[in-house]
Design a protein around this motif. Structure first.
Motif, mmCIF file in Angstrom:
data_model
loop_
_atom_site.group_PDB
_atom_site.id
_atom_site.type_symbol
_atom_site.label_atom_id
_atom_site.label_comp_id
_atom_site.label_asym_id
_atom_site.label_seq_id
_atom_site.Cartn_x
_atom_site.Cartn_y
_atom_site.Cartn_z
ATOM 1 N N UNK A 1 -2.848 15.641 0.421
ATOM 2 C CA UNK A 1 -3.517 15.204 -0.801
ATOM 3 C C UNK A 1 -3.170 13.747 -1.105
ATOM 4 N N UNK A 2 -1.901 13.393 -0.962
ATOM 5 C CA UNK A 2 -1.474 12.013 -1.226
ATOM 6 C C UNK A 2 -2.110 11.043 -0.236
ATOM 7 N N UNK A 3 -2.269 11.485 1.010
ATOM 8 C CA UNK A 3 -2.912 10.631 2.016
ATOM 9 C C UNK A 3 -4.368 10.352 1.649
ATOM 10 N N UNK A 4 -5.081 11.382 1.166
ATOM 11 C CA UNK A 4 -6.472 11.200 0.735
ATOM 12 C C UNK A 4 -6.540 10.259 -0.461
ATOM 13 N N UNK A 5 -5.610 10.426 -1.404
ATOM 14 C CA UNK A 5 -5.589 9.538 -2.573
ATOM 15 C C UNK A 5 -5.317 8.090 -2.154
ATOM 16 N N UNK B 1 1.083 1.937 -5.233
ATOM 17 C CA UNK B 1 2.534 1.709 -5.188
ATOM 18 C C UNK B 1 3.298 3.007 -5.411
ATOM 19 N N UNK B 2 2.804 3.821 -6.380
ATOM 20 C CA UNK B 2 3.458 5.112 -6.652
ATOM 21 C C UNK B 2 3.260 6.071 -5.476
ATOM 22 N N UNK B 3 2.021 6.055 -4.909
ATOM 23 C CA UNK B 3 1.736 6.952 -3.780
ATOM 24 C C UNK B 3 2.554 6.588 -2.558
ATOM 25 N N UNK B 4 2.787 5.297 -2.360
ATOM 26 C CA UNK B 4 3.568 4.865 -1.203
ATOM 27 C C UNK B 4 4.964 5.477 -1.240
ATOM 28 N N UNK C 1 6.381 8.624 1.201
ATOM 29 C CA UNK C 1 7.662 8.507 1.898
ATOM 30 C C UNK C 1 8.541 9.716 1.623
ATOM 31 N N UNK C 2 8.606 10.137 0.353
ATOM 32 C CA UNK C 2 9.422 11.299 -0.019
ATOM 33 C C UNK C 2 8.879 12.575 0.622
ATOM 34 N N UNK C 3 7.552 12.736 0.602
ATOM 35 C CA UNK C 3 6.948 13.939 1.183
ATOM 36 C C UNK C 3 7.179 13.992 2.692
#
Length: 591
Positions: A333-337, A408-411, A415-417
């Motif tokens: 999901x984060x990758x799509x965002x 910036x937040x997704x990056x 990384x955490x995921x």
């Protein structure tokens, strides 16, 4: 692997050699379907084997029927069951005349002579049938009439064969041929005329041959075991019968070499003849045993340990699998965002161009075409007709700013995921190689410290004492090589056990153990590097691949970032090699 006819033939030979001429000294029924029989050996065998008596376990347990020689003594009930009392009455002190196997059936027949109440010499037969849930121990007279059995099988249970006192005993029919008495023509008719995989045609047509032995016959013949039997050409058919005859001759001549096949440190299979099919298989090794009884005792004891550990790790596996699935979904999901955020620079350019060229837009226009001075090409920008050009420019700048903050937040979240996924995959690998409860305790500790489970305590309420240690191997050249069983051990091994001059190994870009080769200041030969790399390949998720790429470097060049998860390291310069995950040349040291 269940007992097959070849294993039974091996046991029969060993027992015939050892027990023939001996006297039944003690009989105990240690379980409802198990006997422990002590035999006083003949004087000849006492001199030959250096022992005066031997113990034999017979079990007709439906889930694990067994028969083997043992040194163990099992407790028996205070009051002996009826079957045990019957055997004591008839054959205690009786002499074992012969130990035989009918054909290659999974049956062993003990013929025993004894004196009856009148002092006359009588013969009795004690049989054990090792046939899965149909296993039984049956006692008959010399006329082949059943006196009793450890399990009664009435007609209501089996319409084919009753096993009850007074009934005639006969070997259950399986419509299979005895492989010890077959010919080339008969082999062709039984095996080569069937449209099923070759190995199936062999074990379905012949008694006493298991699927593993049938696959071994195909391996020795150089034939794909899954190829249809009817599709074999003449040369393949000849090679198959030759391999079949080779194994049959081994059985006839009593040429047994019992061995356990290990997959890593876990027992995988066993056999009374060499299983060449595992000879070149990565990660597999053969351990010859002194006798088939020693093999059976060792194999099932080790198998029980593996089974128990897997049962105890079920809860941890479920926790890890659930967390891993959740983090993979989150990462996707984060990758799509993040892909949506890639539009941010386009919106910034739109805002800049509208600031420069917006004055040329007609009032109420819904779009404008301008020249992009960055590329020299004309582009069309969609406008909100209710807003002025400057307001449209601000709207695009606002979109850019919002997406920039989101990116910036997704990056950081990505990384955490990704780190969480890598950690959980490495924990999955650790669960696969866990051998003891102490290994599971250390994995449980990591899951607790990482927040995946709420408690890091055992059932008693106290924190579990960790006694797990890394695997310790010795190379062919005498170098000590250590393998971490989990991430906590990986950190300790890399940053506490190893010195800066030691060598560090890890599978490239896949979960696996840290492997450290201790040099003690000595020059390391190429073979030691290759064996350490093979360990890194074997103790990784790539262990089933033919080749695994391994990174290796001096331990001093391996770094652990502050605050990183257990087992996570970084390095920037390294050597690489591609290696087969074959560790058969290495010696496992029991510390």
């Amino acid at each position: 692997m269940a007992f097959d006819g070849i294993t039974i033939a091996n046991i029969t030979k060993d027992m015939s050699d050892l027990l023939t001429g001996g006297r039944v000294y003690k009989i105990a029924q240690t379980e409802s379907d198990e006997l422990l029989i002590t035999v006083k050996l003949s004087y000849e065998n006492t001199d030959k084997y250096g022992i005066k008596q031997a113990k034999m376990i017979m079990s007709a347990d439906a889930s694990l029927p067994l028969i083997y020689m043992t040194d163990e003594t099992k407790p028996s009930p205070m009051t002996a069951p009826n079957f045990c009392m019957l055997l004591r009455k008839h054959i205690q002190n009786g002499r074992i005349i012969s130990v035989t196997q009918p054909g290659l059936e999974r049956i062993i027949r003990f013929e025993i002579e004894h004196l009856d109440e009148m002092g006359d010499l009588r013969h009795k037969v004690l049989l054990i049938e090792i046939m899965g849930k149909y296993s039984n121990i049956i006692f008959t007279d010399e006329e082949n009439v059943i006196i009793d059995s450890i399990k009664h099988i009435p007609a209501s249970v089996s319409s084919v064969r009753e096993v009850l006192p007074g009934r005639e005993y006969f070997v259950p029919s399986q419509d299979k041929v005895n492989p010890l008495e077959t010919s080339a023509d008969e082999f062709s008719a039984i095996v080569l005329s069937k449209g099923v995989p070759v190995f199936k045609a062999i074990y379905q047509g012949y008694t006493g041959l298991s699927p593993i032995i049938s696959q071994e016959i195909c391996k020795r013949a150089g034939i794909d075991s899954d190829k249809s039997a009817i599709a074999l050409d003449t040369s393949e058919s000849i090679a198959l019968y030759r391999a079949f005859s080779e194994i049959v001759d081994m059985v006839k001549n009593g040429e047994f070499t019992p061995e356990i096949i290990y997959e890593g440190n876990s027992p995988k299979e066993y056999s009374s003849i060499p299983l060449t099919m595992y000879k070149d298989a990565p990660g597999f090794s053969a351990a010859p045993q002194n006798s088939i009884s020693e093999l059976i005792s060792k194999y099932y004891a080790e198998k029980n340990v593996v089974t128990r550990i897997r049962q105890k790790s079920v809860d941890l596996r479920k926790i890890v699998q659930t967390a891993l699935e959740r983090n993979v979904r989150k990462y996707d999901l984060q990758t799509k965002q993040m892909l949506d955020c890639d539009k941010k620079d386009k919106y910034r350019v739109y805002g800049e161009l509208l600031t420069v060229y917006g004055y040329s837009a007609e009032p109420g226009a819904d779009k404008i075409t301008v020249n992009d001075y960055n590329t020299g090409k004309d582009i069309t920008i969609t406008l909100d007709p209710t807003l002025t050009p400057n307001q449209n420019a601000k709207k695009y700048f606002d979109k850019y700013t919002k997406l920039k903050r989101t990116a910036e937040a997704l990056e950081e979240q990505l990384k955490e995921s990704k780190e969480a996924i890598e950690q959980l995959e490495s924990i999955e690998s650790a669960l696969e190689i866990a051998e003891k409860e102490a290994d599971l305790a250390q994995i449980r500790q990591e899951l607790h410290e990482s927040g995946y489970i709420k408690s890091g305590f055992g059932k008693s309420g106290r924190k579990e004492k960790i006694t797990s240690k890394p695997f310790h191997y010795q190379s062919s050249d005498g170098f000590d090589i250590y393998v971490g069983k989990n991430n906590i051990q990986n950190d300790e091994l890399t940053f506490k056990t190893a010195n800066g001059g030691d060598w560090w190994f890890h599978a490239k870009k896949i979960p696996g153990s840290h492997v450290v080769l201790i040099t003690k200041g000595k020059e390391v030969p190429d073979r030691a590097f290759e064996e350490a790399a093979a360990l890194a390949a074997y103790y990784s998720k790539g262990k089933m691949q033919e080749k695994v790429e391994i990174d290796y470097l001096k331990r001093k060049d391996v770094k652990k970032p502050n605050g990183s998860k257990p087992g996570f390291v970084v390095y920037y310069t390294n050597y690489s090699l591609s290696i087969s995950p074959d560790i058969s040349a290495l010696k496992l040291i029991s510390d």
